[in-house]
Design a protein around this motif. Structure first.
Motif, PDB file in Angstrom:
ATOM      1  N   UNK A  46       1.028  -1.219   0.089  1.00 29.73           N
ATOM      2  CA  UNK A  46       0.127   0.094  -0.156  1.00 29.73           C
ATOM      3  C   UNK A  46       0.859   1.313   0.072  1.00 29.73           C
ATOM      4  N   UNK A  74       2.063   1.662  -3.807  1.00 25.58           N
ATOM      5  CA  UNK A  74       1.013   1.954  -4.452  1.00 25.58           C
ATOM      6  C   UNK A  74       0.735   3.460  -4.086  1.00 25.58           C
ATOM      7  N   UNK A 105       0.852   6.431  -7.038  1.00 30.41           N
ATOM      8  CA  UNK A 105      -0.355   7.578  -7.064  1.00 30.41           C
ATOM      9  C   UNK A 105       0.278   8.907  -6.765  1.00 30.41           C
ATOM     10  N   UNK A 113       2.012  10.273 -10.043  1.00 32.55           N
ATOM     11  CA  UNK A 113       1.053  10.506 -10.882  1.00 32.55           C
ATOM     12  C   UNK A 113       0.580  12.130 -10.566  1.00 32.55           C
ATOM     13  N   UNK A 114       0.296  12.112  -9.387  1.00 33.49           N
ATOM     14  CA  UNK A 114      -0.418  13.589  -9.160  1.00 33.49           C
ATOM     15  C   UNK A 114       0.512  14.676  -9.435  1.00 33.49           C
ATOM     16  N   UNK A 126       0.433  15.520 -13.053  1.00 36.74           N
ATOM     17  CA  UNK A 126      -0.790  16.604 -13.085  1.00 36.74           C
ATOM     18  C   UNK A 126      -0.281  17.944 -12.957  1.00 36.74           C
ATOM     19  N   UNK A 184       4.156  -1.629 -10.904  1.00 35.88           N
ATOM     20  CA  UNK A 184       3.397  -2.855 -11.584  1.00 35.88           C
ATOM     21  C   UNK A 184       3.968  -4.176 -11.261  1.00 35.88           C
ATOM     22  N   UNK A 186       3.020  -5.346  -8.068  1.00 40.36           N
ATOM     23  CA  UNK A 186       1.917  -6.375  -8.005  1.00 40.36           C
ATOM     24  C   UNK A 186       2.170  -7.655  -8.054  1.00 40.36           C
ATOM     25  N   UNK A 239      -6.169   9.073 -12.277  1.00 42.92           N
ATOM     26  CA  UNK A 239      -5.243   8.709 -11.106  1.00 42.92           C
ATOM     27  C   UNK A 239      -6.171   7.958  -9.965  1.00 42.92           C
ATOM     28  N   UNK A 240      -7.203   8.937  -9.641  1.00 49.75           N
ATOM     29  CA  UNK A 240      -7.773   8.403  -8.402  1.00 49.75           C
ATOM     30  C   UNK A 240      -8.643   7.026  -8.716  1.00 49.75           C
ATOM     31  N   UNK A 242      -6.148   4.435  -8.415  1.00 49.25           N
ATOM     32  CA  UNK A 242      -5.580   4.264  -7.203  1.00 49.25           C
ATOM     33  C   UNK A 242      -6.618   3.268  -6.421  1.00 49.25           C
ATOM     34  N   UNK A 288      -6.935  -0.163  -7.501  1.00 50.05           N
ATOM     35  CA  UNK A 288      -5.647  -0.780  -7.175  1.00 50.05           C
ATOM     36  C   UNK A 288      -5.598  -1.464  -5.647  1.00 50.05           C
ATOM     37  N   UNK A 289      -6.142  -0.414  -4.808  1.00 48.48           N
ATOM     38  CA  UNK A 289      -6.393  -0.579  -3.366  1.00 48.48           C
ATOM     39  C   UNK A 289      -7.222  -1.780  -3.209  1.00 48.48           C
ATOM     40  N   UNK A 340      -3.732  -0.282 -13.856  1.00 52.58           N
ATOM     41  CA  UNK A 340      -2.615   0.513 -13.669  1.00 52.58           C
ATOM     42  C   UNK A 340      -1.812   1.073 -15.344  1.00 52.58           C
TER      43      UNK A 340
END
Lengths: 187, 115
Positions: free
Chosen positions: A57, A60, A64, A67-68, A71, A172, A175, B5-6, B9, B12-13, B45
């Motif tokens: 987690x 992950x 994330x 990725x933000x 943006x 990835x 995972x 992205x959200x 995310x 994926x969780x 993803x």
């Protein structure tokens, strides 16, 4: 997108796909060897599922956050980009710290890579992933320097995009480490 | 973009938790479920983090699809081939007659063996 950037992007993708092949061979080795414990510990004796879930987690969330950052950088939002990248770094470093904690615990118990074929393949696969994470953190450090000196130039925005691609790719791979290395042998 | 992205995310969780919580209780179906959840998360993803298949977002063009396909084929051959060969080896190793079996059935005699 100009021609140079297009080539760099394609080059990065080519590298990532060849790295996939490297990981695939390490996964194949692990799948063949994870039962070869040579009288040493089996996966169920040394893996702690909740610990690995926490690692998963954290990585992950780090993915994330990167990725933000892409943006925010695209919108020239300086504060958002910095916060997202610093979060990416902090979570990535936490992940690496947890992994090293697991490794050093195993080695201290005498369950190092020389103990059995299972442990050799385990350390090689998970360690290679950890080395990639470490490289990613160095890359991110270089990016911080660049951004501190030059600001959010178009070049910096592109580099954040490249870094984020690499970082998503490592998540990835994880995972499959989570599933194949940790969960399936515990069934 | 933040929305994509959200979504990625959260999905994926959820998939991670599904693997973690459900797999140990499923017995025979556990491995298929784990593999399916991992592959699904791979696609989530690729779609929401890496924007594969969305033209214009990240300059994704035909060459990336080609690269991805090539890598997938090599990985398939590598992993599938390794598991196949090693499983085969293990099976034939188990059925391999020992020297004692060969002596007992007269296929071979100790004095005729080449040293």
């Amino acid at each position: 997108m100009d021609k140079h950037t297009d080539h760099a992007h394609l080059g990065l993708w080519t590298y990532l796909m060849s790295d996939c092949v490297l990981f695939a061979s390490l996964f194949a080795a692990y799948a063949v060897l994870y039962t070869a414990t040579a009288g040493g510990p089996a996966p169920a004796d040394i893996f702690h599922p909740r610990f690995v879930l926490a690692e998963t987690l954290i990585l992950l969330t780090s993915s994330f956050a990167s990725g933000l950052a892409v943006v925010f950088a695209g919108r020239q939002h300086r504060l958002g980009t910095w916060v997202a990248l610093l979060a990416t770094f902090a979570l990535g470093a936490t992940f690496l710290g947890l992994e090293l904690h697991e490794f050093s615990g195993l080695v201290a118990q005498g369950y190092g890579w020389q103990r059995s074929a299972f442990l050799s393949s385990f350390f090689t696969l998970v360690g290679t992933h950890g080395l990639h994470i470490f490289t990613g953190l160095l890359w991110l450090g270089a990016l911080f320097l660049y951004m501190a000196v030059r600001g959010l130039t178009p070049q910096a925005v592109r580099r954040i995009g490249y870094f984020s691609l690499f970082w998503h790719f490592l998540d990835i791979i994880w995972i499959f480490i989570f599933t194949i290395v940790y969960l399936i042998p515990l069934l | 973009m933040i929305r994509a992205y959200t979504i990625g995310f959260v999905l994926s969780i959820l998939l991670t938790l599904v693997s973690f919580l459900l797999a140990p209780n499923l017995g025979f179906f556990a491995i298929p479920l784990l593999v399916a959840a991992a592959l699904l998360q791979l696609f989530v993803q690729l779609r929401f983090f890496l924007h594969i298949g969305q033209r214009g977002v990240d300059g994704v063009s035909g060459s990336y699809t080609l690269l991805l396909t090539l890598a997938a084929v090599i990985i398939g051959i590598l992993v599938g081939g390794t598991l196949w060969i090693m499983a085969n080896l293990q099976r034939s190793h188990m059925h391999m007659p020992t020297l004692q079996d060969l002596y007992a059935h007269g296929v071979m005699a100790p004095q005729n063996e080449l040293h």
